[in-house]
Design an enzyme around this catalytic site. Sequence first.
Site, short mmCIF file in Angstrom:
data_model
loop_
_atom_site.label_atom_id
_atom_site.label_comp_id
_atom_site.label_asym_id
_atom_site.label_seq_id
_atom_site.Cartn_x
_atom_site.Cartn_y
_atom_site.Cartn_z
N GLU A 41 0.83 -1.21 0.00
CA GLU A 41 0.00 0.00 0.00
C GLU A 41 0.87 1.26 0.00
O GLU A 41 0.55 2.24 -0.66
CB GLU A 41 -0.94 0.01 1.21
CG GLU A 41 -2.09 -0.98 1.08
CD GLU A 41 -2.98 -0.69 -0.13
OE1 GLU A 41 -3.05 0.46 -0.56
OE2 GLU A 41 -3.58 -1.65 -0.65
N CYS A 196 -12.81 1.92 -14.80
CA CYS A 196 -13.28 3.31 -14.64
C CYS A 196 -12.08 4.24 -14.63
O CYS A 196 -11.78 4.92 -13.66
CB CYS A 196 -14.10 3.43 -13.36
SG CYS A 196 -15.07 4.95 -13.31
N CYS A 203 -17.10 1.97 -20.12
CA CYS A 203 -18.47 1.80 -19.61
C CYS A 203 -19.20 0.59 -20.24
O CYS A 203 -19.90 -0.13 -19.53
CB CYS A 203 -19.27 3.08 -19.80
SG CYS A 203 -18.51 4.49 -18.97
N CYS A 206 -18.30 -2.35 -18.17
CA CYS A 206 -18.23 -2.14 -16.71
C CYS A 206 -19.28 -3.01 -16.01
O CYS A 206 -20.46 -2.96 -16.37
CB CYS A 206 -18.46 -0.67 -16.41
SG CYS A 206 -18.49 -0.34 -14.64
N CYS A 212 -24.66 3.16 -12.28
CA CYS A 212 -23.84 4.37 -12.41
C CYS A 212 -24.63 5.59 -12.86
O CYS A 212 -25.19 5.61 -13.97
CB CYS A 212 -22.70 4.08 -13.39
SG CYS A 212 -21.62 5.49 -13.61
FE1 SF4 Z 1 -17.07 4.18 -14.43
FE2 SF4 Z 1 -19.72 4.34 -14.47
FE3 SF4 Z 1 -18.44 3.94 -16.72
FE4 SF4 Z 1 -18.53 2.01 -14.86
S1 SF4 Z 1 -20.22 2.83 -16.02
S2 SF4 Z 1 -16.69 2.66 -16.04
S3 SF4 Z 1 -18.48 3.22 -12.99
S4 SF4 Z 1 -18.28 5.75 -15.45
#
Ligand code: SF4
Length: 383
Positions: A41, A196, A203, A206, A212
Amino acid sequence: MTLDRNWLKRFRCNLRRWYEAHARDLPWRRSSDAYHVWLSEIMLQQTTVTAVVPYFERFIARFPTVDDLAAASEEDVLLFWEGLGYYSRARNIHKTAQTLVARYNSRLPEEVDKLEQLPGIGRYTAGAIASIAFEARAPIVEANTLRLYSRLLGYRGDPRSREGQTLLWDFAGRILPRKRSGQFNQALMELGSRVCTPSEPDCPHCPVRSCCTALAENAQHSIPLPKSRPKVTYTTEASIAVRKNGAYLLRRCGSDERWSGMWDFPRFRLDELAPPTTQKHAANNGHRLKAMAKKTRCRLEESVLAATGVETSVNALVTEIEHSVTRYRIRLLCYGAVHTAGSLQPNRELSWVSPDEFRNLPLSVTGRKFADLLVGSSSELFE
Ligand code: SF4
């Protein structure tokens, strides 16, 4: 945004499934050893995973336990950190290791508040160690999750402001499940760093796109608000390699200097002096400083004398290095010089070091580049 039960269930379930399928095999994830979690970390602060992996492996091989780290010299710790940057991290882990030996039986405490009292451990790092190593239900907000949470929430304010921080830390606590919170926190960071991403969030792939707000509002490219950048300062410095009987003069940087605790060639600000009219990378062909302003040369020789006690003749521009440290853009002119008279001042951390010994000392990033160039270089370069 309301975090209703269905939203939370869908979010946690989709994130976990994605992480189980996509988590990278990283050396510090192979166990939940608190020492490994802590080191990784700290190393990952301001540094990419790719850069950290080889450093982490070398560091653990050299200092396998908290006791080994505490017993080492600061110089040895810095040597194994050399090149990773932000050297206060290395000095802090060394101090923390000594505190752990003295006060915690060589173990990291499990409580966030106790972890936060240790040098170099802030709220985020304490939460990461407590959750990953000890399964404490401790939230995290760092660069990747700050961006991810801001987008999930559709937060258009400044996420680094007091209001933004309160909102994001509260959100981080509310989404955290009661069990396996360490794995969940790692999944959040992994999603932030790999899907992200800052400029090109993926997206369509995702796993939490149905949760989101930014995507629903087509605002993923404008959230979060960008960080304000400090004004860049340009500066010119000189580094002098003084040669004597095949060895070079090095000095250990003081606690109030850049690269504190590391070794470097004598180095000075040149901004106020007349710039030399030499060409970049001129030294390999034996370039002499015929064109170097006499005033500059005298000032450099005076500066070396005042800082070290030895008289020199500054003769050659060996190379020019451009590098950045935080907000500074530094043009470093590296000169070769020969020792002509005098002895090193006592009570200063100064030493004549042969090129064979360069590898055994932690050097500043530019010091290492200059040293590598000097290994095997001709003495004619300095005459
Ligand atoms: Fe990021 Fe939302 Fe796109 Fe997912 S959907 S990559 S959380 S901006």
